[in-house]
Design a protein around this motif. Structure first.
Motif, short mmCIF file in Angstrom:
data_model
loop_
_atom_site.label_atom_id
_atom_site.label_comp_id
_atom_site.label_asym_id
_atom_site.label_seq_id
_atom_site.Cartn_x
_atom_site.Cartn_y
_atom_site.Cartn_z
N UNK A 97 -69.23 27.88 1.75
CA UNK A 97 -69.44 26.76 2.15
C UNK A 97 -67.98 26.18 1.94
N UNK A 98 -67.26 25.63 3.16
CA UNK A 98 -66.06 25.03 3.21
C UNK A 98 -65.72 24.01 2.10
N UNK A 99 -64.60 24.31 1.56
CA UNK A 99 -64.16 23.45 0.59
C UNK A 99 -62.92 22.39 0.92
N UNK A 100 -63.22 21.25 0.93
CA UNK A 100 -62.01 20.22 1.41
C UNK A 100 -60.69 20.67 1.12
N UNK A 101 -59.78 20.86 1.95
CA UNK A 101 -58.16 21.32 1.38
C UNK A 101 -58.00 23.00 1.37
N UNK A 102 -59.21 23.49 1.52
CA UNK A 102 -58.70 25.36 1.39
C UNK A 102 -58.52 25.72 2.69
N UNK A 131 -52.14 31.68 -10.75
CA UNK A 131 -51.20 31.91 -9.84
C UNK A 131 -51.45 32.53 -8.40
N UNK A 132 -52.63 32.69 -8.28
CA UNK A 132 -53.26 33.32 -7.04
C UNK A 132 -53.37 32.39 -5.96
N UNK A 133 -53.71 32.80 -4.82
CA UNK A 133 -53.89 31.85 -3.59
C UNK A 133 -54.94 32.44 -2.96
N UNK A 134 -56.21 32.51 -3.53
CA UNK A 134 -57.36 32.57 -2.70
C UNK A 134 -57.46 31.66 -1.66
N UNK A 135 -58.05 32.01 -0.39
CA UNK A 135 -57.92 30.91 0.57
C UNK A 135 -59.07 30.18 0.56
N UNK A 136 -60.32 30.43 -0.18
CA UNK A 136 -61.26 29.70 -0.23
C UNK A 136 -61.28 28.53 -1.46
N UNK A 137 -59.99 28.82 -2.10
CA UNK A 137 -60.18 27.92 -3.69
C UNK A 137 -58.93 26.98 -3.48
N UNK A 138 -59.26 25.83 -3.95
CA UNK A 138 -58.19 24.79 -4.01
C UNK A 138 -57.73 24.54 -5.51
N UNK A 139 -58.20 25.34 -6.69
CA UNK A 139 -58.16 25.51 -8.01
C UNK A 139 -56.55 25.45 -8.37
N UNK A 140 -55.80 26.31 -7.59
CA UNK A 140 -54.27 26.26 -8.08
C UNK A 140 -53.40 24.90 -7.81
N UNK A 141 -54.11 24.07 -6.67
CA UNK A 141 -53.64 22.91 -6.13
C UNK A 141 -54.06 21.86 -7.13
#
Ligand code: SF4
Length: 447
Positions: free
Chosen positions: A336-341, A150-160
């Motif tokens: 390291x930038x993650x595509x879509x983050x 339920x979180x929205x860490x800006x470096x992470x795309x796991x919730x998406x």
């Protein structure tokens, strides 16, 4: 004339983190339950399932390569996992795959398998062990208690990729753990995207296990898991005040005094930019409180260096935190930038060399702390779990060491031991990460 029908055979490749591994285990278990054979060879299989990871660019490439290899060697490929949730990435690179699903999609994957490789007529479900098919060695196993976040860490795309938090009913989790313990598993590693949030989505609903009511909440889950008399280790816990409730269970020896808390940074400015859960907590105070309740607690964490906007002062604050917190185990990644983050849109990304230099510096600082902490264990008697025995010796882990990410305990001397045995050992030496010890007894300390 007699026709011998060949059992339908599925090749399987699994990439990525323990959470992806857990999805793979569910699919493999179902395949075997339905009577499919599993083969390590693409050529000898009727089709191949590739369970992908899509977290960072390197993982995307590795996944696309694995799909390409399976297509070249077999031709019939079903793709599942995190990369499958990333739009058309898979189909653009490999248009001939049979099907693509996202992660945690057991039913969908099985639907595609049935379509392209009908299941055998009379499956022998009793050939499947009650604990299911595991990718880990037989003496430890990952236990996934929820999916999504339920979180929205800006470096992470796991919730998406994986959607919002969905906790498994506690009765199902405990039934799985019980089967694992019965099958000889000696260590259960509890995992989720956010273990501390377990049950929030179910409003901590009460379920039943062995006829007893149990709340779907971390503390009650840990209490119940402790009844199996094996190691229970918690991963991916956030420093919420509610976590304080499980620390007494560690002090009482019910679960391992080990907490994997991914702090990621210590500068409030950067934590805010990362939008980390519990970022407003005073971490040093919370750690002090945990140590007060359970002095032997081992704290493991991970950090990111060179996050967009990180200044020298922010990094200095992180180093100061490490020096004060004196954590036991630390891993660090250069950002390291993650595509879509969303973090990709933040200003002030330090150059790659700075990100990497800071990572190296952080690990250097931590190495000295780790060496001091391990040296303090020399001469003590500790409990270890044997991982490997071969002609070169015996390798084990202490309660402070999770498999694959922490240190090892190298054992000297002649004695009988097998993977999965608990031993009591005296520590005779230490280096920056590992301990060296000699056995002094069999079984668990204080068992
Ligand atoms: S807590 Fe943050 S890093 Fe972890 S899965 Fe959720 S969004 Fe990603």
């Amino acid at each position: 004339m007699t026709f011998i029908s060949k059992t339908p055979t599925v090749g399987f490749v699994s990439l990525g983190c323990p959470k992806a591994g857990s999805d793979a285990e569910l699919i493999l278990t179902r395949l075997r339950a339905e009577g499919y054979e599993i083969s390590p060879s693409h050529e000898e299989s009727d089709l191949v399932i590739v369970n992908t990871c899509g977290f960072i660019e390197a993982a995307v490439e590795e996944s696309l390569d694995a799909i390409g290899e399976a297509l070249a060697e077999n031709g019939k490929v079903i793709v599942t996992g995190c990369l499958g949730a990333k739009g058309d990435t898979v189909r653009t690179a490999h248009p001939s795959v049979l099907a693509v699903t996202g992660p945690h999609a057991l039913e969908e994957v099985m639907g595609h398998v049935h379509r392209h490789l009908p299941k055998p007529h009379d499956p022998y479900a009793d050939l499947v062990p009650a604990q299911g098919i595991r990718l880990t060695p037989t003496h430890f196993a990952y236990l996934k208690i929820s999916e999504g976040c339920n979180h929205g860490c800006t470096f992470c795309i796991i919730p998406a990729l994986r959607g919002p938090l969905v906790s498994r009913p506690v009765g199902d989790v405990l039934a799985e753990a019980e089967n694992l313990a019965r099958a000889g598993v000696r260590e259960i590693l509890v995992i989720a995207q956010d273990t501390s949030a377990y049950g929030v989505d179910l409003k901590y609903r009460t379920h039943f296990w062995g006829g007893r009511p149990v709340k779907t909440r971390l503390k009650e889950l840990c209490e119940a898991l402790s009844s199996f008399g094996i190691w229970v280790r918690l991963h991916y816990v956030y420093p919420y005040p509610s976590v304080d409730d499980v620390i007494p269970l560690m002090a009482e020896g019910k679960i391992l005094p080990y907490l994997d808390v991914p702090f990621q940074h210590a500068s409030p400015r950067i934590l805010q930019a990362m939008k980390r859960p519990a970022s407003a907590e005073n971490m040093l105070e919370r750690i002090a409180k945990w140590r007060e309740i359970c002095p032997e607690i081992v704290i493991r964490s991970t950090f990111i260096t060179g996050f967009p906007g990180e200044t020298d002062a922010d990094f200095e604050q992180l180093i100061q935190f490490l020096e004060e917190a004196r954590l036991d185990r630390v891993g660090a990644f250069a950002y390291s930038p993650v595509d879509g983050a969303r973090a990709n849109d933040l200003p002030g990304l330090p150059p790659e060399t700075v990100r990497e230099d800071r990572r190296r510096w952080l690990m250097q600082v931590q190495e000295d702390i780790s060496a001091d902490k391990l040296a303090a264990k020399i001469d003590s008697v500790i409990e270890v779990l044997v991982d490997e025995v071969d002609e070169e010796g015996t390798i084990a882990r202490s309660q402070a060491d999770a498999p694959e990410i922490d240190g090892l305990v190298y054992l000297d001397g002649h004695f009988a031991a097998a993977p999965g045995d608990f031993l009591q050992v005296r520590v005779v030496d230490a280096d920056h990460h590992d301990l060296y010890a000699e056995p002094v007894g069999q079984g668990r300390v204080n068992a």
